[in-house]
Each structure stands twice: as C-alpha cells, then as structure tokens.
Design an enzyme around this catalytic site. Structure first.
Site, PDB file in Angstrom:
ATOM      1  N   ASN A  13       0.878  -1.172   0.000  1.00  0.00           N
ATOM      2  CA  ASN A  13       0.000   0.000   0.000  1.00  0.00           C
ATOM      3  C   ASN A  13       0.911   1.215   0.000  1.00  0.00           C
ATOM      4  OD1 ASN A  13      -1.842   2.026   0.449  1.00  0.00           O
ATOM      5  ND2 ASN A  13      -2.100   1.585   2.632  1.00  0.00           N
ATOM      6  N   LYS A  15       0.215   4.287  -0.229  1.00  0.00           N
ATOM      7  CA  LYS A  15      -0.385   5.492   0.374  1.00  0.00           C
ATOM      8  C   LYS A  15      -0.158   6.690  -0.549  1.00  0.00           C
ATOM      9  CE  LYS A  15       0.681   3.451   4.822  1.00  0.00           C
ATOM     10  NZ  LYS A  15       0.448   3.560   6.236  1.00  0.00           N
ATOM     11  N   GLU A 100      -6.584   4.751   7.661  1.00  0.00           N
ATOM     12  CA  GLU A 100      -6.327   6.179   7.379  1.00  0.00           C
ATOM     13  C   GLU A 100      -7.532   6.814   6.697  1.00  0.00           C
ATOM     14  OE1 GLU A 100      -2.586   5.590   5.377  1.00  0.00           O
ATOM     15  OE2 GLU A 100      -1.675   4.985   7.276  1.00  0.00           O
ATOM     16  N   GLU A 170      -5.534  -5.071  10.373  1.00  0.00           N
ATOM     17  CA  GLU A 170      -4.538  -4.024  10.578  1.00  0.00           C
ATOM     18  C   GLU A 170      -4.811  -3.272  11.877  1.00  0.00           C
ATOM     19  OE1 GLU A 170      -2.400  -2.930   6.791  1.00  0.00           O
ATOM     20  OE2 GLU A 170      -4.054  -1.536   6.955  1.00  0.00           O
ATOM     21  N   GLY A 176       2.308   2.192  10.515  1.00  0.00           N
ATOM     22  CA  GLY A 176       3.231   3.306  10.337  1.00  0.00           C
ATOM     23  C   GLY A 176       3.935   3.724  11.617  1.00  0.00           C
TER      24      GLY A 176
HETATM   25  C1  PEP Z   1      -0.681   0.059   5.788  1.00  0.00           C
HETATM   26  O1  PEP Z   1      -0.631   1.188   5.324  1.00  0.00           O
HETATM   27  O2  PEP Z   1      -1.626  -0.670   5.497  1.00  0.00           O
HETATM   28  C2  PEP Z   1       0.400  -0.394   6.662  1.00  0.00           C
HETATM   29  C3  PEP Z   1       0.321  -1.586   7.200  1.00  0.00           C
HETATM   30  O3  PEP Z   1       1.427   0.478   6.861  1.00  0.00           O
HETATM   31  P1  PEP Z   1       2.838   0.154   7.575  1.00  0.00           P
HETATM   32  O4  PEP Z   1       3.331  -1.144   6.997  1.00  0.00           O
HETATM   33  O5  PEP Z   1       3.711   1.305   7.206  1.00  0.00           O
HETATM   34  O6  PEP Z   1       2.575   0.052   9.032  1.00  0.00           O
END
Ligand code: PEP
Length: 255
Positions: A13, A15, A100, A170, A176
């Site tokens: 992802n 982003k 997010e 998640e 993040g």
């Molecule tokens: C995400 O954006 O879905 C994610 C898991 O981010 P990160 O790996 O940076 O924690």
C-alpha cells in the site's frame, strides 16, 4: 500461512507516495525483486500511478490495485473515482476501509460496505481492512470490534463474491508506527476473523479466504508473522516503498 487451502498474498500500500515518474523507477526495481515469488504480489498505488503501474506490470507476476474507490457508478462526485474507471484501466485489486481513510476521511463501516459491493459488482478484487485502535485493544474489545467491522463490510456480499475478497487485519496502533503486533496477537485476531467468515459463509469459504496481517510488517518480522497458520500474507505500507524490503517480505511469504 496455509498455502494448501488459500492464496498467500503480499500487497503493498503505497499510500500518498511516489509521483508517476517515481513509480516507474520503483516498479522497474520491484519486477526483478519479486519475480521468483511463490505467492501473489500486489502493488496498490495512488490513482495517478495506476496507468504506469498497469503498463509496466503487464506480463509480470505483479498485480495492480488502487487504494480506494467510490461506491457510486458515476455522477456529480467531484474528485472521486469509480470502480468501472479502475476496471477500464486494467486495475485488478482495490483496498477499502483502510484505517487512514476511516480516520481522516470519515469512512464508516457502512461506506466500506458500499465501496466493497460496488468494487465487487464491477469485477474487482477487494482488500477489506479492519482493525482496532490502541484504546479499543486496551478496553478488551478487539475481537468484538473486528467481528463487527467484518460483518458490516461484508453485508450482502455473496459466498461466490468472497472468492474475490481478502481481509486485512490491521491494528491501527501498528500502522506506520514501527510497533508490530506480536505473531500471537496477529494469529489470534486473524483466526477470529476466519471464525466470523465461517459463521457468515460456512467453513469452506472461511478456509479459502486470504486473511492478511498489516502493521509495520518488514523484512525482519515477516517470517515470524507469516508462519502463523491464519496469517495468509501481509498488507505492507512503509516497507513496500523499497524494492529490497518488499522483495524480502515476498521471499518470506514464498517459503
Ligand atoms: C498500511 O498502510 O496498510 C500499513 C500496514 O502500513 P505500515 O506497513 O507502514 O505500518
């Protein structure tokens, strides 16, 4: 992972990162980095990089996804992108309900469901994100919360459509932040999600559905997370922006 009954999927992802020009560079590094993969590899890019990604990934083992989709087919929704628009570009996957989007863009369980249904109706594969905040984990409501998010997201989604649905667990506190769920925590919630899928669709669908973990997964912790039986892959944010790090996670999922 249980590769005998379901597909292991590592999805990046991106982003709001990478211009289309930068995407070209990253994808040219990703193609050789993941070409030996024994799992499905997906990159979800910003809308502005989708054309480039679809073009560059054609004929490779990398599948392309978007990071969001609107639920209406067309009309006066300035700034939005429909599922048909993604399909027409050659996009295969879409993420819905990322935390997010829930946190900054007023996404609710109901709109996640509407987006999932619109995407499925158009023929896309959907990665539905669910997960608790730190406060909710500390309040001991993780399982109830994730069960509820999963059930609402999948309302009126058929068992047949479930073949094109991936659930990404998640935990918001791990996204993040560099703080990863322990492999036991990831396993516990991924198994709870599979249990709800069983209640909704029966055991066969539950066993066949890919349930990913996402939240600071990286080359160093991927092995341990992915060796858990109900963790079928990962949704990767930060580490998907570097070809070597993403390649290492894909390699971990290919064992
Ligand atoms: C995400 O954006 O879905 C994610 C898991 O981010 P990160 O790996 O940076 O924690």
């Amino acid at each position: 992972m249980n590769k005998a009954t379901r597909k292991a999927i590592i999805a990046g992802n991106w982003k709001m990162n990478k211009t289309a020009t930068e995407a070209k560079e990253l994808i040219s590094q990703l193609i050789p980095a993941v070409k030996q993969a024994d799992c499905e590899v997906v990159i979800c890019t910003p809308f502005t990089s989708l054309c480039t990604a679809v073009e560059l990934c054609r004929g490779t083992n990398i599948h392309v996804g978007a990071e969001n989709v609107h639920f209406e087919k067309s009309g006066a929704y300035t700034g939005e992108i429909s599922a048909d628009m993604l399909v027409d570009l050659g996009v295969e996957y879409v993420i819905v309900g990322h935390s997010e989007r829930r946190q900054y863009f007023a996404e609710t369980d109901e709109t996640v469901n509407k987006r999932a249904k619109a995407a499925l109706a158009a023929g896309l594969k959907v990665i539905v994100c669910v997960g608790e905040s730190l406060a909710q984990r500390e309040q001991g409501v993780t399982e109830e919360l994730v069960r509820m998010q999963t059930k609402i997201a999948l309302q009126d989604v058929s068992a047949e459509e479930m073949q094109r649905v991936v659930i990404a667990y998640e935990p918001v506190w791990a996204i993040g932040t560099g703080r990863t769920a322990t492999s036991e925590q990831a396993q516990e919630v991924c198994a709870a999600i599979r249990k709800v899928l069983g209640e909704l669709y029966g055991q066969a669908v539950a066993e066949a559905t890919t349930v990913q973990y996402g939240g600071s997964m990286n080359a160093g912790n991927a092995d341990e997370l992915l060796e858990k039986p109900d963790v079928d892959g990962g949704l990767i944010g930060g580490a998907s922006l570097k070809a070597d790090a993403f390649g290492a996670i894909v390699a971990a999922a290919s064992k």
